[in-house]
Scaffold this motif. Structure first.
Motif, short mmCIF file in Angstrom:
data_model
loop_
_atom_site.label_atom_id
_atom_site.label_comp_id
_atom_site.label_asym_id
_atom_site.label_seq_id
_atom_site.Cartn_x
_atom_site.Cartn_y
_atom_site.Cartn_z
N LEU A 1 33.07 -25.63 12.42
CA LEU A 1 33.16 -26.09 11.09
C LEU A 1 31.94 -25.81 10.23
O LEU A 1 32.01 -25.35 9.06
CB LEU A 1 33.48 -27.79 11.03
N ARG A 2 30.86 -26.02 10.74
CA ARG A 2 29.33 -25.65 9.96
C ARG A 2 29.55 -24.15 9.88
O ARG A 2 29.18 -23.71 8.83
CB ARG A 2 28.23 -26.18 10.89
N GLN A 3 29.58 -23.57 10.95
CA GLN A 3 29.58 -22.08 10.85
C GLN A 3 30.52 -21.26 9.85
O GLN A 3 30.08 -20.39 8.96
CB GLN A 3 29.93 -21.17 12.25
N ARG A 4 31.70 -21.81 9.65
CA ARG A 4 32.67 -21.34 8.71
C ARG A 4 32.76 -22.04 7.30
O ARG A 4 33.39 -21.87 6.68
CB ARG A 4 34.16 -21.41 9.48
N HIS A 5 31.59 -23.03 7.20
CA HIS A 5 31.58 -23.59 5.79
C HIS A 5 32.94 -24.48 5.73
O HIS A 5 33.46 -24.36 4.52
CB HIS A 5 31.37 -22.79 4.74
N LEU A 6 33.31 -25.31 6.64
CA LEU A 6 34.64 -26.12 6.52
C LEU A 6 34.47 -27.40 6.77
O LEU A 6 35.42 -28.15 7.04
CB LEU A 6 35.68 -25.46 7.64
N GLU A 7 33.03 -27.99 6.65
CA GLU A 7 32.84 -29.35 6.84
C GLU A 7 33.91 -30.25 6.28
O GLU A 7 34.08 -31.30 7.08
CB GLU A 7 31.27 -29.46 6.39
N GLY A 8 34.39 -29.99 5.01
CA GLY A 8 35.20 -31.12 4.46
C GLY A 8 36.69 -31.12 4.73
O GLY A 8 37.59 -31.82 4.24
N CYS A 9 37.08 -30.00 5.54
CA CYS A 9 38.65 -29.81 5.91
C CYS A 9 38.87 -30.97 6.83
O CYS A 9 38.34 -31.70 7.52
CB CYS A 9 38.63 -28.59 6.90
#
Length: 120
Positions: free
Chosen positions: A85-93
């Motif tokens: 999630l951090r790597q793909r900038h998806l932390e809020g998903c």
């Protein structure tokens, strides 16, 4: 024995990915591996990122395949999921952790999809 386990695992993961694709999931990654662990399948189910652990067996001698996803394995999956999630900038998903178990018997495979098998 290890080679047979690898073949069984690969076959199970292929079947699970095809099943998820058939349900309309978008497969983002397969065998997502980092130095501290691996997730078999990462997919999108609508707006939810789904981390899927696939367990395949030829026999139930050691219990149902999903029983192998114990607390320790869950913690590894959570750690890898956070990194993904951090790597793909998806932390809020929204996220979900599923288990797909496949039991190969008599030349066929029975698939069981356990949605929300565990929580973060």
């Amino acid at each position: 024995m290890k080679k047979q386990n690898k073949v069984t695992g690969n076959c199970g993961e292929d079947q699970a990915a095809a099943y998820l694709s058939g349900l309309g999931y978008e497969i983002l990654a397969r065998n997502y591996r980092v130095r501290f662990g691996e997730i078999d399948i990462v997919a999108m189910d609508g707006d939810t990122v789904v981390f899927v652990e696939v367990k395949a067996r030829h026999t139930l001698f050691y219990g149902r395949p999903a029983q192998a996803v114990n607390y320790h394995k869950q913690q590894k999956i959570l750690q890898v999921a956070r990194y993904f999630l951090r790597q793909r900038h998806l932390e809020g998903c929204l996220c979900r952790f599923d288990v797909i178990e496949i039991y190969f018997a008599d030349g066929g495979g029975r698939l069981r999809h356990i949605r929300g098998a565990f929580e973060a």
